[in-house]
Design a protein around this motif. Structure first.
Motif, PDB file in Angstrom:
ATOM      1  N   ALA A  14       0.825  -1.211   0.000  1.00 40.37           N
ATOM      2  CA  ALA A  14       0.000   0.000   0.000  1.00 40.37           C
ATOM      3  C   ALA A  14       0.856   1.256   0.000  1.00 40.37           C
ATOM      4  O   ALA A  14       0.469   2.275  -0.588  1.00 40.37           O
ATOM      5  CB  ALA A  14      -0.928  -0.007   1.213  1.00 40.37           C
ATOM      6  N   ALA A  15       1.998   1.211   0.653  1.00 44.22           N
ATOM      7  CA  ALA A  15       2.882   2.379   0.684  1.00 44.22           C
ATOM      8  C   ALA A  15       3.501   2.635  -0.681  1.00 44.22           C
ATOM      9  O   ALA A  15       3.691   3.787  -1.082  1.00 44.22           O
ATOM     10  CB  ALA A  15       3.974   2.176   1.732  1.00 44.22           C
ATOM     11  N   ARG A  16       3.813   1.573  -1.399  1.00 42.75           N
ATOM     12  CA  ARG A  16       4.505   1.723  -2.685  1.00 42.75           C
ATOM     13  C   ARG A  16       3.543   1.894  -3.859  1.00 42.75           C
ATOM     14  O   ARG A  16       3.870   2.572  -4.827  1.00 42.75           O
ATOM     15  CB  ARG A  16       5.411   0.511  -2.925  1.00 42.75           C
ATOM     16  CG  ARG A  16       6.527   0.396  -1.897  1.00 42.75           C
ATOM     17  CD  ARG A  16       7.545  -0.638  -2.292  1.00 42.75           C
ATOM     18  NE  ARG A  16       8.680  -0.621  -1.368  1.00 42.75           N
ATOM     19  CZ  ARG A  16       9.877  -1.081  -1.661  1.00 42.75           C
ATOM     20  NH1 ARG A  16      10.115  -1.582  -2.863  1.00 42.75           N
ATOM     21  NH2 ARG A  16      10.856  -1.048  -0.774  1.00 42.75           N
ATOM     22  N   HIS A  17       2.394   1.251  -3.782  1.00 44.18           N
ATOM     23  CA  HIS A  17       1.451   1.275  -4.908  1.00 44.18           C
ATOM     24  C   HIS A  17       0.033   1.477  -4.383  1.00 44.18           C
ATOM     25  O   HIS A  17      -0.838   0.610  -4.559  1.00 44.18           O
ATOM     26  CB  HIS A  17       1.549  -0.017  -5.715  1.00 44.18           C
ATOM     27  CG  HIS A  17       2.911  -0.323  -6.228  1.00 44.18           C
ATOM     28  ND1 HIS A  17       3.468   0.347  -7.301  1.00 44.18           N
ATOM     29  CD2 HIS A  17       3.848  -1.205  -5.785  1.00 44.18           C
ATOM     30  CE1 HIS A  17       4.687  -0.132  -7.525  1.00 44.18           C
ATOM     31  NE2 HIS A  17       4.951  -1.059  -6.619  1.00 44.18           N
ATOM     32  N   PRO A  18      -0.263   2.612  -3.755  1.00 37.86           N
ATOM     33  CA  PRO A  18      -1.577   2.794  -3.122  1.00 37.86           C
ATOM     34  C   PRO A  18      -2.744   2.719  -4.099  1.00 37.86           C
ATOM     35  O   PRO A  18      -3.837   2.276  -3.719  1.00 37.86           O
ATOM     36  CB  PRO A  18      -1.469   4.179  -2.488  1.00 37.86           C
ATOM     37  CG  PRO A  18      -0.363   4.866  -3.232  1.00 37.86           C
ATOM     38  CD  PRO A  18       0.603   3.789  -3.606  1.00 37.86           C
ATOM     39  N   ASP A  19      -2.541   3.127  -5.346  1.00 42.49           N
ATOM     40  CA  ASP A  19      -3.644   3.185  -6.305  1.00 42.49           C
ATOM     41  C   ASP A  19      -3.729   1.972  -7.221  1.00 42.49           C
ATOM     42  O   ASP A  19      -4.620   1.898  -8.061  1.00 42.49           O
ATOM     43  CB  ASP A  19      -3.517   4.452  -7.157  1.00 42.49           C
ATOM     44  CG  ASP A  19      -3.605   5.711  -6.315  1.00 42.49           C
ATOM     45  OD1 ASP A  19      -4.374   5.711  -5.340  1.00 42.49           O
ATOM     46  OD2 ASP A  19      -2.890   6.693  -6.627  1.00 42.49           O
ATOM     47  N   ARG A  20      -2.819   1.039  -7.040  1.00 42.95           N
ATOM     48  CA  ARG A  20      -2.867  -0.178  -7.867  1.00 42.95           C
ATOM     49  C   ARG A  20      -3.966  -1.096  -7.346  1.00 42.95           C
ATOM     50  O   ARG A  20      -4.171  -1.209  -6.149  1.00 42.95           O
ATOM     51  CB  ARG A  20      -1.520  -0.889  -7.820  1.00 42.95           C
ATOM     52  CG  ARG A  20      -1.481  -2.183  -8.642  1.00 42.95           C
ATOM     53  CD  ARG A  20      -0.103  -2.798  -8.633  1.00 42.95           C
ATOM     54  NE  ARG A  20       0.831  -1.996  -9.424  1.00 42.95           N
ATOM     55  CZ  ARG A  20       2.146  -2.200  -9.463  1.00 42.95           C
ATOM     56  NH1 ARG A  20       2.689  -3.162  -8.728  1.00 42.95           N
ATOM     57  NH2 ARG A  20       2.912  -1.429 -10.206  1.00 42.95           N
ATOM     58  N   ARG A  25     -11.662  -4.798  -7.516  1.00 42.94           N
ATOM     59  CA  ARG A  25     -11.615  -3.344  -7.717  1.00 42.94           C
ATOM     60  C   ARG A  25     -10.979  -2.603  -6.549  1.00 42.94           C
ATOM     61  O   ARG A  25     -10.796  -1.375  -6.620  1.00 42.94           O
ATOM     62  CB  ARG A  25     -13.038  -2.811  -7.940  1.00 42.94           C
ATOM     63  CG  ARG A  25     -13.664  -3.295  -9.246  1.00 42.94           C
ATOM     64  CD  ARG A  25     -12.909  -2.738 -10.437  1.00 42.94           C
ATOM     65  NE  ARG A  25     -13.367  -3.311 -11.702  1.00 42.94           N
ATOM     66  CZ  ARG A  25     -12.796  -3.052 -12.869  1.00 42.94           C
ATOM     67  NH1 ARG A  25     -11.744  -2.247 -12.916  1.00 42.94           N
ATOM     68  NH2 ARG A  25     -13.251  -3.601 -13.971  1.00 42.94           N
ATOM     69  N   LEU A  26     -10.676  -3.298  -5.469  1.00 38.52           N
ATOM     70  CA  LEU A  26     -10.068  -2.644  -4.308  1.00 38.52           C
ATOM     71  C   LEU A  26      -8.608  -2.307  -4.591  1.00 38.52           C
ATOM     72  O   LEU A  26      -7.823  -3.170  -4.995  1.00 38.52           O
ATOM     73  CB  LEU A  26     -10.124  -3.569  -3.088  1.00 38.52           C
ATOM     74  CG  LEU A  26     -11.448  -3.740  -2.351  1.00 38.52           C
ATOM     75  CD1 LEU A  26     -11.282  -4.761  -1.234  1.00 38.52           C
ATOM     76  CD2 LEU A  26     -11.925  -2.413  -1.785  1.00 38.52           C
ATOM     77  N   THR A  27      -8.238  -1.046  -4.374  1.00 34.25           N
ATOM     78  CA  THR A  27      -6.833  -0.672  -4.485  1.00 34.25           C
ATOM     79  C   THR A  27      -6.100  -1.106  -3.227  1.00 34.25           C
ATOM     80  O   THR A  27      -6.706  -1.476  -2.215  1.00 34.25           O
ATOM     81  CB  THR A  27      -6.681   0.841  -4.664  1.00 34.25           C
ATOM     82  OG1 THR A  27      -7.109   1.494  -3.450  1.00 34.25           O
ATOM     83  CG2 THR A  27      -7.494   1.365  -5.849  1.00 34.25           C
ATOM     84  N   TYR A  28      -4.780  -1.010  -3.267  1.00 37.23           N
ATOM     85  CA  TYR A  28      -4.015  -1.387  -2.079  1.00 37.23           C
ATOM     86  C   TYR A  28      -4.299  -0.457  -0.907  1.00 37.23           C
ATOM     87  O   TYR A  28      -4.363  -0.898   0.248  1.00 37.23           O
ATOM     88  CB  TYR A  28      -2.522  -1.451  -2.397  1.00 37.23           C
ATOM     89  CG  TYR A  28      -2.132  -2.824  -2.893  1.00 37.23           C
ATOM     90  CD1 TYR A  28      -1.996  -3.882  -2.002  1.00 37.23           C
ATOM     91  CD2 TYR A  28      -1.953  -3.074  -4.249  1.00 37.23           C
ATOM     92  CE1 TYR A  28      -1.682  -5.151  -2.445  1.00 37.23           C
ATOM     93  CE2 TYR A  28      -1.634  -4.344  -4.697  1.00 37.23           C
ATOM     94  CZ  TYR A  28      -1.496  -5.382  -3.791  1.00 37.23           C
ATOM     95  OH  TYR A  28      -1.199  -6.649  -4.228  1.00 37.23           O
ATOM     96  N   ALA A 187       2.801  -7.079  -4.715  1.00 38.10           N
ATOM     97  CA  ALA A 187       2.039  -5.859  -4.981  1.00 38.10           C
ATOM     98  C   ALA A 187       1.429  -5.871  -6.380  1.00 38.10           C
ATOM     99  O   ALA A 187       1.463  -4.877  -7.103  1.00 38.10           O
ATOM    100  CB  ALA A 187       2.911  -4.617  -4.788  1.00 38.10           C
ATOM    101  N   THR A 188       0.870  -7.030  -6.754  1.00 40.73           N
ATOM    102  CA  THR A 188       0.179  -7.158  -8.032  1.00 40.73           C
ATOM    103  C   THR A 188      -1.306  -7.426  -7.771  1.00 40.73           C
ATOM    104  O   THR A 188      -1.764  -7.355  -6.637  1.00 40.73           O
ATOM    105  CB  THR A 188       0.812  -8.274  -8.884  1.00 40.73           C
ATOM    106  OG1 THR A 188       0.848  -9.488  -8.123  1.00 40.73           O
ATOM    107  CG2 THR A 188       2.227  -7.894  -9.293  1.00 40.73           C
ATOM    108  N   THR A 189      -2.054  -7.739  -8.814  1.00 39.22           N
ATOM    109  CA  THR A 189      -3.507  -7.803  -8.720  1.00 39.22           C
ATOM    110  C   THR A 189      -4.013  -9.243  -8.692  1.00 39.22           C
ATOM    111  O   THR A 189      -3.602 -10.065  -9.518  1.00 39.22           O
ATOM    112  CB  THR A 189      -4.155  -7.067  -9.903  1.00 39.22           C
ATOM    113  OG1 THR A 189      -3.696  -5.717  -9.921  1.00 39.22           O
ATOM    114  CG2 THR A 189      -5.672  -7.097  -9.816  1.00 39.22           C
ATOM    115  N   ALA A 190      -4.907  -9.519  -7.757  1.00 37.51           N
ATOM    116  CA  ALA A 190      -5.617 -10.800  -7.717  1.00 37.51           C
ATOM    117  C   ALA A 190      -7.066 -10.563  -8.139  1.00 37.51           C
ATOM    118  O   ALA A 190      -7.734  -9.683  -7.599  1.00 37.51           O
ATOM    119  CB  ALA A 190      -5.563 -11.407  -6.322  1.00 37.51           C
ATOM    120  N   ILE A 191      -7.514 -11.331  -9.111  1.00 36.37           N
ATOM    121  CA  ILE A 191      -8.915 -11.290  -9.537  1.00 36.37           C
ATOM    122  C   ILE A 191      -9.569 -12.527  -8.945  1.00 36.37           C
ATOM    123  O   ILE A 191      -9.266 -13.648  -9.344  1.00 36.37           O
ATOM    124  CB  ILE A 191      -9.035 -11.298 -11.075  1.00 36.37           C
ATOM    125  CG1 ILE A 191      -8.228 -10.148 -11.683  1.00 36.37           C
ATOM    126  CG2 ILE A 191     -10.494 -11.216 -11.504  1.00 36.37           C
ATOM    127  CD1 ILE A 191      -8.051 -10.266 -13.194  1.00 36.37           C
TER     128      ILE A 191
END
Length: 422
Positions: A14-20, A25-28, A187-191
């Motif tokens: 969340a500190a490094r990629h807060p908007d990823r 659809r939830l960001t970090y 810090a990647t995305t899980a669907i």
């Protein structure tokens, strides 16, 4: 020895990629905020570091939020499959301090200090085996197990900074959980889908900006190919595990432009042991004199160290690729000859009319055991035709003495074949 500490995975991401995007659809930043909120509710219930917390929620955002909340408290998550019967759920939850089975919004909350680091030797999650060879048993997996599994997977499959890993597996099992944890660590995305739905998965894989990775079992890959999966534009790999993979299925996937990475793994090894036939870089795999696969390394659960005897039989080919040839307990002994069911199944599934096959031993007055097969077919075909097909490709003692037809094969909730029910 002093504990080995690493930055807590979710706060670091969340500190490094807060908007990823973190989960769906939830960001970090949103995931961390929601997890902190749930952690305060759990603290008000009296949950403390080291307590076991039952997680009885279907796959999706609430499950992932609660999982991270438990870890931020330093507590231990115990996922409970919501599809289990009442008595089965009670058995899984017998040692937990509390169970989360719904929203906590209306409950009291209290301030609590969240963990800024993880102790790699501490237990993070207790995962229950799928029960394909008996009653599910608890396996304690540490933060170190999950971290090394993630690193090994990334080396084997590569890592895209924009990775989007589609999970339609149960999050009560190690295969699904590893996607959620791996995504947080990198810090990647899980669907995350609640269940496997062919059309929904097919739509996601067909999008130009769709999933770059997906985890499947042979049955679900077969369904996707039958439904028209062709050349998924964003997909780097379809990780395929949970059951032996036949050459026929691999050939069909390749013909339709689906990049498949076969994997072999176990709950006690925190998911992957080999990927594309090669051991993860942090994992040592060798064969006992009888062919049993033995695993050691930092992905192996503490209770199974130093060497995990898997109960599976394997063989190395000339290129150093491991082939899993079956379970020791499943070996059919007919007339003094050993037959691996997966070898028979691979031949049967090479027939164009056969969707899937399962072989097992049946008592026989002369041979001790006879090879018997059960098949699911897509086109009309006779037992005699299938036995003749096998006779052209197998030693005579491996040819099924009888072949039965069924609408489906008995499987566990995670897709593993249950031979005892054939």
């Amino acid at each position: 020895m002093a504990p080995v500490l690493v930055d807590a995975w979710l706060p670091r991401a969340a500190a490094r990629h807060p908007d990823r995007r973190a989960v769906n659809r939830l960001t970090y930043a949103q995931l961390l905020g929601e997890a902190a909120r749930v952690a305060r509710h759990l603290a008000a219930r009296g949950v403390e570091a080291g307590d076991r917390v039952g997680l009885e929620l279907p796959p999706g955002d609430p499950f992932c939020v609660t999982l991270h909340a438990i870890l931020l408290l330093g507590a231990v998550a115990v996922p409970i499959d919501t599809r289990l019967g009442a008595e089965e759920r009670l058995a899984v939850a017998r040692d937990v301090a509390t169970v989360v089975d719904g929203p906590l919004d209306g409950e009291p909350a209290r301030d609590v200090n969240l963990r800024a680091s993880h102790d790699l030797d501490a237990v993070a999650i207790v995962v229950h085996t799928s029960g394909s060879s008996g009653a599910p048993k608890p396996v304690e997996l540490t933060y170190g197990n999950w971290l090394w599994s993630t690193l090994g997977s990334c080396v084997a499959l590569g890592l895209d900074a924009e990775e989007r890993w589609l999970c339609a597996l149960p999050l009560s099992h190690v295969g699904g959980l590893s996607i959620v944890l791996r995504s947080a660590i990198t810090a990647t995305t899980a669907i995350v889908y609640e269940r496997f739905e062919t059309e929904r998965v097919l739509y996601e894989l067909g999008r130009e900006d769709g999933a770059t990775m997906v985890s499947l079992v042979p049955t679900t890959l077969q369904r996707l190919l039958d439904a028209g999966l062709r050349d998924p534009p964003a997909l780097r790999w379809a990780l395929l595990g949970g059951a032996p993979v036949t050459p026929a299925l691999l050939g069909r996937a390749a013909a339709h432009g689906v990049p498949v990475a076969p994997t072999y793994g176990l709950t006690e090894a925190c998911s992957q042991v080999t990927t594309l036939g090669a051991p993860l870089f942090c994992t040592d795999v060798r064969l006992a004199d009888d062919g049993e696969i033995l695993v050691s390394g930092p992905t192996v659960a503490p209770a199974a160290r130093p060497v995990l005897a898997t109960g599976d039989l394997g063989a190395w080919n000339a290129d150093g690729v491991l082939h899993v040839v079956g379970r020791k307990a499943d070996t059919i002994v007919t007339g003094g000859e050993n037959v691996a069911p997966v070898e028979v199944e691979a031949v049967l599934e090479g027939h164009p009319a056969v969707v899937e096959a399962a072989a097992h031993g049946a008592p026989h007055p002369v041979w001790g055991e006879a090879v018997v097969a059960t098949v699911v077919v897509r086109d009309d075909v006779s037992e005699a035709d299938l036995r003749a097909y096998c006779a052209d490709r197998l030693a005579s003692f491996k040819v099924p003495k009888a072949i039965r037809f069924a609408d489906a094969l008995p499987r566990t909730r995670s897709g593993k074949l249950v031979r005892s029910r054939l």
